[in-house]
Design an enzyme around this catalytic site. Structure first.
Site, PDB file in Angstrom:
ATOM      1  N   GLU A 124       0.765  -1.071  -0.036  1.00 24.24           N
ATOM      2  CA  GLU A 124      -0.341  -0.173  -0.006  1.00 24.24           C
ATOM      3  C   GLU A 124       0.723   1.192  -0.250  1.00 24.24           C
ATOM      4  OE1 GLU A 124      -2.724   0.238   2.878  1.00 24.24           O
ATOM      5  OE2 GLU A 124      -3.859   1.823   2.543  1.00 24.24           O
ATOM      6  N   ARG A 138       5.248 -13.168   9.760  1.00 22.63           N
ATOM      7  CA  ARG A 138       6.161 -11.627   9.143  1.00 22.63           C
ATOM      8  C   ARG A 138       7.355 -11.386  10.199  1.00 22.63           C
ATOM      9  NH1 ARG A 138       2.065  -7.683   9.458  1.00 22.63           N
ATOM     10  NH2 ARG A 138       3.810  -6.117   9.751  1.00 22.63           N
ATOM     11  N   LYS A 152       4.004   0.561   9.790  1.00 24.27           N
ATOM     12  CA  LYS A 152       4.495   2.151   9.284  1.00 24.27           C
ATOM     13  C   LYS A 152       3.558   3.047   9.590  1.00 24.27           C
ATOM     14  CE  LYS A 152       2.696   0.406   4.894  1.00 24.27           C
ATOM     15  NZ  LYS A 152       2.720  -0.130   3.544  1.00 24.27           N
TER      16      LYS A 152
HETATM   17  P1  ATP Z   1       1.874  -2.051   8.437  1.00 18.32           P
HETATM   18  O1  ATP Z   1       0.967  -3.009   9.043  1.00 18.32           O
HETATM   19  O2  ATP Z   1       3.588  -1.739   8.146  1.00 18.32           O
HETATM   20  O3  ATP Z   1       1.201  -1.178   7.401  1.00 18.32           O
HETATM   21  P2  ATP Z   1       1.211  -3.267   5.790  1.00 18.32           P
HETATM   22  O4  ATP Z   1       1.228  -5.005   5.970  1.00 18.32           O
HETATM   23  O5  ATP Z   1       0.108  -2.356   5.631  1.00 18.32           O
HETATM   24  O6  ATP Z   1       1.579  -3.512   6.586  1.00 18.32           O
HETATM   25  P3  ATP Z   1       1.575  -3.394   2.778  1.00 18.32           P
HETATM   26  O7  ATP Z   1       1.670  -2.568   2.030  1.00 18.32           O
HETATM   27  O8  ATP Z   1       0.354  -4.219   3.051  1.00 18.32           O
HETATM   28  O9  ATP Z   1       2.139  -2.806   4.654  1.00 18.32           O
HETATM   29  O10 ATP Z   1       2.452  -5.100   2.488  1.00 18.32           O
HETATM   30  C1  ATP Z   1       2.972  -5.258   1.837  1.00 18.32           C
HETATM   31  C2  ATP Z   1       3.363  -6.264   1.165  1.00 18.32           C
HETATM   32  O11 ATP Z   1       4.041  -6.845   2.478  1.00 18.32           O
HETATM   33  C3  ATP Z   1       1.822  -7.577   2.257  1.00 18.32           C
HETATM   34  O12 ATP Z   1       2.436  -8.442   1.646  1.00 18.32           O
HETATM   35  C4  ATP Z   1       2.195  -8.072   3.754  1.00 18.32           C
HETATM   36  O13 ATP Z   1       2.075  -8.982   4.344  1.00 18.32           O
HETATM   37  C5  ATP Z   1       3.881  -7.675   3.429  1.00 18.32           C
HETATM   38  N1  ATP Z   1       5.048  -7.535   4.734  1.00 18.32           N
HETATM   39  C6  ATP Z   1       4.628  -6.344   5.549  1.00 18.32           C
HETATM   40  N2  ATP Z   1       5.172  -5.957   6.940  1.00 18.32           N
HETATM   41  C7  ATP Z   1       6.014  -7.342   6.653  1.00 18.32           C
HETATM   42  C8  ATP Z   1       6.599  -7.647   7.686  1.00 18.32           C
HETATM   43  N3  ATP Z   1       6.869  -7.547   8.612  1.00 18.32           N
HETATM   44  N4  ATP Z   1       6.947  -9.329   7.224  1.00 18.32           N
HETATM   45  C9  ATP Z   1       6.897  -9.975   6.316  1.00 18.32           C
HETATM   46  N5  ATP Z   1       6.024  -9.296   5.420  1.00 18.32           N
HETATM   47  C10 ATP Z   1       5.175  -7.848   5.896  1.00 18.32           C
HETATM   48 MG    MG Z   2      -1.545  -4.209   4.611  1.00 19.04          MG
END
Ligand code: ATP
Ligand code: MG
Length: 553
Positions: A35, A261, A271
């Protein structure tokens, strides 16, 4: 070891192997769906290495798809940074970049299909009422009075939503599933909401935006994704993922798999929290070298290979875990130990005057102790030098292998010197160490059999270049700041220390892309933003060894 043996194996790759063997799929198609609401971090690197790595190893494809359904929180700055971070990590997406917003027309069409099938309705309860009606993990939800509207009425009201006839929060579209499901996500989840926001891709075309759960599965199917990999918190959402795809007319049926994760000690990975650090100026931007962002790590001096190696070492499982920060550091240390050229820098200088030395001499010094192919460089040796204040003592026991008053030490790549006398200022601080040198000792031991054990580094006082050196440490003092009441209260006040040092002249041409070992001190790189030939600025990437545990225990 063959290439296939060198590949990481994990439960997801085993599933893929089986799907290919069973003929369920002929090829593999993954995607990385960030995102664009912040910069990518090391957790995303895990997902990138998994998704793009699978595509590489199976000669498949991996899409980069911006999951852009929250226009208020998203920005083109993030889109651009994400693209360059993925490429910096060494990966290339298949075909064009995709955006969920590319599918807004189709998503809207599928929403209408669900309404026509009696599987979606326009809700007019307030957000608070919706929450109330949803029930809890132990109590079933309650059906909304709007749930039984006719298809015609729902079609008309959904069109009214699209046309801007409802204010934000006045109406939303919900799937009609099961208000007593044991999976909360199945209790009539919201599919569309009203948002009068300008979108970075679609401008003002829409005032209704689809929710993640509705968008993600359909985007995967439209792109022909075979294995949709996400983190464990989406485990329950898989029911909804499958429900949507089963109830619309769409060919492809991708499958979602979840993995744990990455959590890293002494930092935060959400984020939202990272963004707070930036907007509240607790760090100097998303690419502050203390940040766990890809851009921060890059500026700190991490190489793409070291980040990929880290992702390989941590592996992919379904087990929740917390990785020590030191594991990340050891990946870059291993890389730089092998590949970084050596140089000399003095971070806390004290002057040495070699009274029996003439004027100046140029010495040729190896760039790497074990790699002659990395060549040599010229280092000026002069009558006045700097050494580290810490490398001199007036008195010391035998364990101290550096310069002691009345004793000898070797200067790296140069001669053996002896400290003859010192000069102090009014406060008793040593200002100058007067030494003599043995001109027979360049590259060899003293001829009379005197044993000189210690070796210290040095920089010419008049030829050396002043440099600002930024010493970084863990950003947080506790292992899991996210679990603290106020994570910002756990920021390590010593996470950045700035010192004024002196570096050998060859470093004027150092490039920001190449790490350097300052001998006996650590690995450093030129700061890509603030350094110039007029004012050199170095970042400490990592120390020569892990000292954190010792200091904090
Ligand atoms: P945040 O919770 O920090 O906003 P998010 O999961 O919402 O992170 P996205 O931009 O949606 O962030 O993530 C893109 C991809 O990266 C998704 O498939 C997510 O599952 C993966 N991802 C995000 N954070 C991690 C992590 N700490 N470890 C492994 N994969 C991750
Ligand atoms: Mg997300």
């Amino acid at each position: 070891m063959t290439e296939a043996e060198a590949r990481p194996s994990n439960f997801i790759r085993q599933i893929i192997d089986k799907d290919l063997a069973d003929g369920k799929h002929n090829s593999v198609h993954t995607r990385f769906p960030p995102e664009p609401n912040g910069y990518l971090h090391i957790g995303h690197a895990k997902s990138i290495c998994l998704n793009f790595g699978i595509a590489q190893d199976y000669q498949g494809q991996c899409n980069l798809r911006f999951d852009d359904t929250n226009p208020e929180k998203e920005d083109i700055e993030y889109v651009d940074s994400i693209k360059s971070d993925v490429q910096w990590l060494g990966f290339e997406w298949s075909g064009d970049i995709h955006y969920s917003s590319n599918y807004f027309d189709q998503l809207h069409g599928y929403a209408i299909e669900l309404i026509n099938k009696g599987l979606a309705y326009v809700e007019e309860l307030s957000a608070e009422q919706i929450r109330e009606y949803r029930g809890t993990l132990v109590a079933p939800g309650k059906e909304s009075p709007y749930r039984t509207r006719s298809i015609e009425e729902n079609l008309a009201l959904f069109e009214k939503m699209r046309a801007g006839g409802f204010k934000e929060g006045e109406a939303c579209l919900r799937a009609k599933i099961d208000m007593s499901s044991s999976f909360m996500v199945m209790r009539d989840p919201v599919l569309y909401r009203v948002r009068f926001a300008t979108h970075h891709q679609t401008g003002d075309k829409w005032c209704i935006y689809p929710m993640y759960d509705f968008t993600h599965c359909i985007s995967d199917a439209l792109e022909g994704i075979t294995h949709s990999l996400c983190t464990l918190e989406f485990q329950d959402n898989r029911r909804l993922y499958d429900w949507v795809l089963e109830n619309i007319s769409i060919e492809c049926q991708p499958h979602q798999y979840e993995f744990s994760r990455l959590n890293l000690e002494n930092t935060v990975m959400s984020k939202r929290k990272l963004s707070q650090l930036v907007t509240e100026n607790l760090v100097n931007g998303w690419d502050d070298p203390r940040m766990p962002t890809i851009s921060g790590l890059r500026r700190r001096g991490f190489t793409p290979a070291s980040v990929r190696e880290f992702c390989k070492r941590i592996g992919v499982t379904k087990q929740e875990n917390m990785i020590e920060y030191g594991s990340l550091e050891s990946c870059i240390r291993d890389d730089l130990n092998e590949n970084a050229a050596r140089a000399m820098a003095v971070l806390d200088p004290v002057k040495v005057v070699i009274e029996n030395f003439g004027d100046e001499q140029t010495l040729e010094v190896a760039n790497h102790p074990n790699k002659p192919e990395m060549g040599t460089r010229q280092v000026p040796f002069t009558r006045e030098l700097f050494i580290e204040a810490d490398d001199f003592r007036e008195e010391a026991n035998k364990k101290y292998k550096r310069l002691v008053l009345g004793k000898e030490v070797r200067l790296r790549g140069a001669y053996v010197i002896k400290a003859e006398r010192i000069e102090k200022d009014a406060d008793g601080k040593i200002t100058t160490i007067f030494c003599s040198y043995d001109d027979e000792t360049l590259g060899k031991n003293p001829s009379d059999g005197r044993k000189v054990k210690g070796v210290i580094h040095w920089v010419s006082a008049n030829k050396g270049i002043a440099a600002e050196v930024r010493l970084y440490d863990r950003l947080f003092t506790v292992a899991n700041p996210a679990a603290a009441d106020d994570f910002k209260a756990c920021i390590n006040p010593e996470s950045l220390t700035v010192v004024q040092g002196v570096v050998e002249p060859s470093l004027i041409d150092a490039s920001a892309e190449k790490g350097i070992q300052f001998e006996r001190t650590g690995y450093f790189c030129i700061d890509s933003k603030d350094s110039s030939q007029q004012k050199l600025v170095f970042n400490r990437t990592v120390g020569l060894r892990d000292t954190w545990a010792k200091i904090s225990n």
